[in-house]
Scaffold this active site. Structure first.
Site, short mmCIF file in Angstrom:
data_model
loop_
_atom_site.label_atom_id
_atom_site.label_comp_id
_atom_site.label_asym_id
_atom_site.label_seq_id
_atom_site.Cartn_x
_atom_site.Cartn_y
_atom_site.Cartn_z
N MET A 35 42.59 54.15 58.26
CA MET A 35 42.17 53.42 59.36
C MET A 35 42.96 51.81 59.10
O MET A 35 42.30 51.03 59.58
CB MET A 35 40.70 53.24 59.27
N ALA B 75 44.45 48.59 57.49
CA ALA B 75 43.83 47.24 56.45
C ALA B 75 44.16 47.56 55.14
O ALA B 75 43.56 47.78 54.26
CB ALA B 75 42.45 47.03 56.84
N GLY C 147 45.19 51.12 46.97
CA GLY C 147 44.61 52.12 47.22
C GLY C 147 45.35 53.21 48.15
O GLY C 147 45.65 54.42 47.86
N HIS C 148 45.40 52.78 49.50
CA HIS C 148 46.14 53.56 50.34
C HIS C 148 47.65 53.79 49.99
O HIS C 148 48.29 55.04 50.18
CB HIS C 148 46.24 52.76 51.60
N GLY D 226 42.02 60.06 49.23
CA GLY D 226 41.30 59.59 47.94
C GLY D 226 40.04 59.80 47.57
O GLY D 226 38.98 60.22 48.21
N GLN E 258 33.74 62.70 51.85
CA GLN E 258 34.55 63.03 52.86
C GLN E 258 35.54 64.05 52.40
O GLN E 258 35.97 65.03 53.20
CB GLN E 258 35.36 61.83 53.07
N ARG F 240 36.87 47.11 53.21
CA ARG F 240 35.53 46.14 53.67
C ARG F 240 35.45 44.98 52.42
O ARG F 240 34.72 44.19 52.77
CB ARG F 240 34.32 47.07 53.52
P1 AMP Z 1 40.23 54.43 54.90
O1 AMP Z 1 41.50 53.73 55.49
O2 AMP Z 1 39.41 53.74 54.46
O3 AMP Z 1 39.85 55.54 55.95
O4 AMP Z 1 41.11 55.36 53.80
C1 AMP Z 1 42.25 56.22 54.07
C2 AMP Z 1 42.56 56.93 52.70
O5 AMP Z 1 42.59 56.01 51.87
C3 AMP Z 1 41.22 57.89 52.42
O6 AMP Z 1 41.72 59.21 51.94
C4 AMP Z 1 40.60 57.22 51.12
O7 AMP Z 1 39.64 57.94 50.61
C5 AMP Z 1 41.66 56.51 50.45
N1 AMP Z 1 41.16 55.22 49.76
C6 AMP Z 1 40.71 54.14 50.15
N2 AMP Z 1 40.49 53.27 49.43
C7 AMP Z 1 41.01 53.91 48.02
C8 AMP Z 1 41.10 53.69 46.55
N3 AMP Z 1 40.53 52.49 46.15
N4 AMP Z 1 41.86 54.50 46.01
C9 AMP Z 1 42.43 55.68 46.27
N5 AMP Z 1 42.44 55.92 47.69
C10 AMP Z 1 41.62 55.06 48.69
#
Ligand code: AMP
Length: 283
Positions: free
Chosen positions: A30, A32, A36-37, A149, A155, A189
Site C-alpha cells: 500500500m 509508504a 520491510g517492504h 511479510g 493476512q 503507520r
Molecule cells: P502494506 O503496505 O503494509 O500492506 O505491506 C505490504 C507487504 O509488506 C505485506 O506483505 C507486509 O507484511 C509487508 N511488510 C510490512 N511491514 C513489514 C516489515 N516490517 N517486515 C517485513 N515485511 C513487512
C-alpha cells in the site's frame, strides 16, 4: 524500472516476459515504503528475473475511515526507493482499474476460523477486503511467486488458504519481520506515533521476546496474562495477545499442542493501532 498505471499495459509487458521464459515475483503493497517492504523486493529479486511491486491503498480493507484518510501516501519517494532496490516493474493503478464496473471480482472465499480470530475479531471486513484485492492483483499479475511479510502473519495465513481455494500455482514466500534498531516492527503507520508513544512502542517486541524466553517456565495462559499486563502502559491499550497454532490460528493450551507456534498481538498506541508477532516454535 517501468511504471504502469493500467492493467492492460502491465499485462502486455508481463506476457512478453513470460514468452521469453522469465519468472515473475510479486510484492503487493500500500506504499509508504520502508525497509520491510524493500526486503520483499530483495527476496523476490533473488528468485525471479522480474519483480513487480504494486502500490494501491485498497479502500475495501479499511474498517476505519480515519485510518484510510490518514494512511501515509509518499508515491514519489516510493518510486525512488523501488528504483534503488532494482525493482523492475511498478504497478500503480487507480481504484477504477482494480474495481472496474464490468468485472465481478470473486469474494466468496471460506476461510473458516482463520478470518474470525485475532484481527478478524476486531477489524470487521478487513480480511474480506484484503482477500478481494490480493486475488484481483494475482489475476492481473499471475506471478510465479508471491512475497508477503510475516509482519502481517494472519493476512499471510489467509492468503495461503485463498491460494489453495483458487488452485493457484503461485508459490507463497514468507519474509521475516524487519525491525527498527530498538525492536519496533517497521510499519507505514509508525510515522503517525507521537514521539512519546514511539519510544514506548518497543513494549510490543519486548513483550514478545520475554514471552519466548519464559516459554518453558510458564503455562500459555499465564504467559498471555503476563503479556497483557506488560502491554498495558499509559495511553496504550492491548486488544489481544494470543499464542496460536501458526497454521490453524487456533489458541493452544500447551506449547506441545502444535509444531508451529506463533504469538500475535495488537495494541493501540494512542490513536495508532500496532500489530506484531513472533514465532515461538517451528519444528
Ligand atoms: P502494506 O503496505 O503494509 O500492506 O505491506 C505490504 C507487504 O509488506 C505485506 O506483505 C507486509 O507484511 C509487508 N511488510 C510490512 N511491514 C513489514 C516489515 N516490517 N517486515 C517485513 N515485511 C513487512
Amino acid at each position: 524500472m517501468q511504471v504502469f498505471k493500467t492493467v492492460q499495459a502491465l499485462q502486455i509487458h508481463l506476457n512478453d516476459l513470460r514468452k521469453n521464459g522469465q519468472q515473475i515475483g510479486f510484492a503487493p503493497t500500500m506504499g509508504a515504503l520502508h525497509s520491510g517492504h524493500l526486503s520483499l523486493i530483495a527476496a523476490s529479486k533473488a528468485d525471479n528475473a522480474c519483480t513487480v511491486c504494486s502500490i494501491f491503498v485498497n479502500p475495501t480493507q479499511f474498517d476505519n475511515a480515519d485510518d484510510l484518510e490518514k494512511y501515509p501516501r509518499t508515491t514519489e519517494r516510493d518510486l525512488e526507493l523501488l528504483s534503488e532496490a532494482g525493482c523492475e516493474v511498478v504497478f500503480i493503478p487507480n481504484a477504477k482499474e482494480i474495481y472496474p464496473e464490468n468485472i465481478v471480482i470473486r469474494n466468496d472465499f471460506d476461510f473458516g476460523e482463520l478470518d474470525k480470530v485475532m484481527e478478524g475479531a476486531f477489524r470487521e471486513g478487513h480480511f474480506a477486503g484484503m482477500a478481494q484485492v490480493v486475488n484481483r492483483l494475482l489475476e492481473i499479475v499471475e506471478p510465479n511467486r508471491l512475497y508477503m511479510g510475516q509482519k502481517d502473519f494472519q493476512q499471510l495465513t489467509i492468503v495461503r488458504s485463498m491460494l489453495k481455494q483458487t488452485n493457484s500455482k503461485t508459490e507463497l514466500v514468507m519474509c521475516p519481520i524487519v525491525r527498527e534498531a530498538d525492536g519496533l516492527a517497521k510499519s507505514s503507520r509508525n510515522v503517525r506515533l507521537t514521539p512519546e508513544n514511539r519510544q514506548k512502542a518497543i513494549v510490543l517486541s519486548e513483550t514478545l521476546r520475554k514471552v519466548k524466553e519464559r516459554l518453558t517456565e510458564s503455562s500459555i495462559q499465564d504467559l498471555e496474562q503476563f503479556a497483557l499486563v506488560h502491554l498495558n502502559l499509559p495511553n496504550f491499550r492491548p486488544e489481544y495477545f494470543k499464542v496460536v497454532d501458526g497454521i490453524s490460528l487456533q489458541e493452544i493450551e500447551s506449547i506441545d499442542d502444535a509444531d508451529f507456534v506463533v504469538a500475535c498481538t495488537a495494541v493501540w498506541a494512542g490513536e495508532i493501532r500496532l500489530i506484531d508477532n513472533m514465532i515461538l516454535k517451528n519444528n
